[in-house]
Motif scaffolding. Structure first.
Motif, short mmCIF file in Angstrom:
data_model
loop_
_atom_site.label_atom_id
_atom_site.label_comp_id
_atom_site.label_asym_id
_atom_site.label_seq_id
_atom_site.Cartn_x
_atom_site.Cartn_y
_atom_site.Cartn_z
N ALA A 94 -53.97 -17.33 84.24
CA ALA A 94 -53.24 -18.11 85.25
C ALA A 94 -52.00 -17.36 85.70
O ALA A 94 -51.70 -17.28 86.90
CB ALA A 94 -52.87 -19.48 84.68
N CYS A 95 -51.27 -16.81 84.74
CA CYS A 95 -50.06 -16.04 85.06
C CYS A 95 -50.42 -14.83 85.93
O CYS A 95 -49.79 -14.58 86.96
CB CYS A 95 -49.39 -15.61 83.77
SG CYS A 95 -47.87 -14.65 83.98
N ALA A 96 -51.42 -14.08 85.51
CA ALA A 96 -51.79 -12.86 86.23
C ALA A 96 -52.25 -13.17 87.66
O ALA A 96 -51.93 -12.42 88.60
CB ALA A 96 -52.90 -12.13 85.47
N ALA A 124 -57.83 -12.02 92.66
CA ALA A 124 -56.50 -12.07 93.28
C ALA A 124 -55.82 -10.70 93.30
O ALA A 124 -54.80 -10.53 93.96
CB ALA A 124 -55.62 -13.08 92.55
N GLY A 125 -56.40 -9.75 92.53
CA GLY A 125 -55.84 -8.40 92.53
C GLY A 125 -55.37 -7.89 91.19
O GLY A 125 -54.93 -6.74 91.08
N ALA A 126 -55.44 -8.73 90.14
CA ALA A 126 -55.03 -8.27 88.81
C ALA A 126 -56.06 -7.27 88.28
O ALA A 126 -57.26 -7.40 88.52
CB ALA A 126 -54.91 -9.45 87.85
N PRO A 138 -53.43 1.73 83.70
CA PRO A 138 -52.47 2.64 84.32
C PRO A 138 -51.25 2.82 83.42
O PRO A 138 -51.01 2.02 82.50
CB PRO A 138 -52.10 1.94 85.63
CG PRO A 138 -52.30 0.49 85.33
CD PRO A 138 -53.49 0.44 84.41
N ALA A 139 -50.48 3.83 83.67
CA ALA A 139 -49.29 4.09 82.86
C ALA A 139 -48.15 3.13 83.17
O ALA A 139 -47.26 2.92 82.34
CB ALA A 139 -48.82 5.53 83.07
N PHE A 140 -48.18 2.51 84.38
CA PHE A 140 -47.10 1.61 84.76
C PHE A 140 -47.65 0.41 85.51
O PHE A 140 -48.63 0.51 86.25
CB PHE A 140 -46.06 2.31 85.66
CG PHE A 140 -44.98 1.38 86.13
CD1 PHE A 140 -43.90 1.06 85.30
CD2 PHE A 140 -45.06 0.78 87.38
CE1 PHE A 140 -42.93 0.18 85.72
CE2 PHE A 140 -44.08 -0.11 87.80
CZ PHE A 140 -43.01 -0.41 86.97
N ALA A 141 -47.01 -0.75 85.29
CA ALA A 141 -47.33 -1.97 86.02
C ALA A 141 -46.05 -2.72 86.32
O ALA A 141 -45.04 -2.57 85.61
CB ALA A 141 -48.27 -2.85 85.20
N ASP A 142 -46.08 -3.52 87.36
CA ASP A 142 -44.94 -4.42 87.58
C ASP A 142 -44.87 -5.42 86.42
O ASP A 142 -43.80 -5.67 85.87
CB ASP A 142 -45.08 -5.16 88.91
CG ASP A 142 -44.93 -4.22 90.10
OD1 ASP A 142 -44.06 -3.32 90.04
OD2 ASP A 142 -45.69 -4.37 91.06
N VAL A 143 -46.03 -6.01 86.09
CA VAL A 143 -46.10 -6.95 84.96
C VAL A 143 -47.35 -6.63 84.15
O VAL A 143 -48.44 -6.49 84.71
CB VAL A 143 -46.15 -8.42 85.43
CG1 VAL A 143 -46.15 -9.36 84.22
CG2 VAL A 143 -44.96 -8.75 86.34
N LEU A 144 -47.18 -6.53 82.85
CA LEU A 144 -48.29 -6.38 81.92
C LEU A 144 -48.49 -7.72 81.23
O LEU A 144 -47.59 -8.22 80.55
CB LEU A 144 -47.98 -5.30 80.88
CG LEU A 144 -48.96 -5.19 79.70
CD1 LEU A 144 -50.34 -4.77 80.18
CD2 LEU A 144 -48.43 -4.21 78.65
N VAL A 145 -49.66 -8.33 81.41
CA VAL A 145 -49.98 -9.61 80.78
C VAL A 145 -50.95 -9.32 79.64
O VAL A 145 -52.04 -8.79 79.86
CB VAL A 145 -50.61 -10.60 81.78
CG1 VAL A 145 -50.90 -11.93 81.08
CG2 VAL A 145 -49.67 -10.82 82.97
N VAL A 146 -50.54 -9.66 78.43
CA VAL A 146 -51.34 -9.39 77.24
C VAL A 146 -52.00 -10.69 76.79
O VAL A 146 -51.34 -11.64 76.38
CB VAL A 146 -50.48 -8.82 76.09
CG1 VAL A 146 -51.37 -8.46 74.90
CG2 VAL A 146 -49.69 -7.61 76.57
#
Length: 420
Positions: free
Chosen positions: A28-30, A120-122, A12-20
């Motif tokens: 774990a973070c995501a 979990a939804g990531a 998507p073009a936007f996320a609350d948090v982008l985990v690379v």
């Protein structure tokens, strides 16, 4: 049989948090962020399942993280359980240190962790490689990502980016946070199947020897009679003599030396079925290598191997990588109700404070790493531990992080043991 993880073609073009990076730290973070309803986009440069060069040993801190992430039972069902670490000295003496451990190839482990994040939804998107941060003023507001060759780059804007891209320096450098491009250490490993030895070797075996000076060798029994065998050097790129020369070691030659000096390794390579080539990887240790004091910058945090979450003494880093990823998630969640300006300062301060609480443990493990340079210390410790149940209990305490490793694996520590 492994089922490939299916992912949408474009993030998507936007996320609350982008985990690379979707290794243990990133997944774990995501997972923790997605659990709390944040739109979390997780990207990785590889499709899953994928291989990762690692020793594959899972010690108690990893097991504690699995429980928190809700994947302990799934990992335990796939992993090879192990009840002891066998410490082997140059003279052939050994002591078996009890503990709750296991072995699972990263190909399987990381797939379990990334699926749990998705459940979990990531949102997982692969293959996408981090190229550069998107910046407004001094703040990171997303990332430019490159897909397969021939495809144009994509941009994802995010309130925060978490960089969990491992020990290679390219992503840190692009983010303006690389304090040192050279790794703290390097390691190589091979997978070898040997059904008969699998019935004989039931411990994690760690071997010190003069021919392996500066590091160690290991033989870890994994599932289905497949062993992870390898050698590693810590401080492989440190400066020698203040003259700017790098202390290097040809790890393929070191691996051959290991097979010459340790009979079980020789037998494994001589008789076993070698499953693929010898592969190497860099290590970043002791929470070092990231510039600045906060392991990040406004809008971006660094976690896992990229932040240096590997122990300098043992090369173990899976548990602490997951822990750092969860600490990053907690820092972000605690600041979610703040204004952007307030959140930047609060997130960076909270995350830095959490990692600093771990730093003393990393310092102790770094001090204990002297045994890799002076392997005769391992002989002394093994000799004393075979005579003293109390010392053996201390060694077990190092595994579960209830004992100071510097009290055992240093010159002063071993000297004290001689007179206790």
């Amino acid at each position: 049989m492994e089922t490939p993880t299916r992912t949408p073609t474009a993030p998507p073009a936007f996320a609350d948090v982008l985990v690379v990076g979707a290794g243990p730290a990133g997944s774990a973070c995501a997972q923790l962020l997605a659990r709390q309803g944040l739109r979390t986009v997780l990207v990785d440069q590889h499709d899953f399942p994928r291989e990762k060069v690692c020793g594959d040993g899972l010690i108690p801190d990893s097991h504690a993280a699995f429980r928190r992430l809700g994947v302990y039972d799934e990992v335990a069902a796939s992993a090879q359980p192990v009840q002891h670490v066998r410490c082997v000295g140059a003279r052939g003496g050994h002591v078996d240190v009890p503990g709750t451990m296991s072995v699972l190839p990263r190909r399987q482990l990381d797939h379990i962790l990334v699926r749990a994040a998705q459940q979990a939804g990531a949102e997982l998107h692969t293959p996408l490689r981090f190229e550069a941060p998107l910046v407004e003023g001094e703040r990171v507001v997303g990332a430019r990502l490159q897909g397969p060759e021939g495809q144009p780059p994509v941009e994802v804007r995010a309130s925060w980016v978490v960089l969990a891209t491992g020990a290679v320096p390219q992503a840190l450098t692009a983010a303006g946070l690389c304090d040192r491009r050279t790794p703290t250490g390097t390691a190589v490993r091979a997978y070898v199947r040997h059904a008969e030895l699998a019935r004989e070797i039931t411990q994690l075996q760690v071997i010190w020897h003069g021919r392996l000076r500066g590091g160690y060798g290991w033989v870890f029994p994994g599932p289905d009679g497949v062993f992870n065998i390898g050698t590693g050097v810590i401080g492989s790129h440190s400066l020698e003599g203040g003259k700017g020369r790098r202390r290097g070691r040809n790890l393929r030659e070191m691996f051959e030396d290991f097979c010459e000096v340790y009979p079980p390794a020789a037998r494994l390579m001589r008789e076993g079925e070698v499953l693929g080539p010898l592969k190497g990887a860099p290590l970043r240790c002791s929470l070092r290598g990231v510039s600045g004091e906060h392991w990040g910058r406004p809008g971006l945090l660094v976690a896992g191997d990229a932040a240096g979450t590997t122990y300098a003494f043992s090369g173990e880093g899976i548990g602490k990588a997951m822990e750092s990823g969860m600490l990053a998630a907690e820092a972000l969640l605690h600041a979610r109700t703040q204004t952007p300006a307030q959140a930047d300062a609060q997130v960076l301060q909270a995350y830095a404070a959490a990692l600093r609480q771990l730093q003393p443990q990393f310092v102790l493990y770094e001090r204990a790493g002297i045994v890799n340079d002076w392997p005769w210390l391992a002989d002394l410790l093994i000799w004393r531990a075979r005579k003293s149940p109390r010392i053996l209990r201390r060694m077990a305490g190092v595994l579960d992080e209830t004992q100071n490793p510097a009290r055992l694996f240093t010159l002063s520590g071993v000297t004290k043991l001689l007179f206790e």
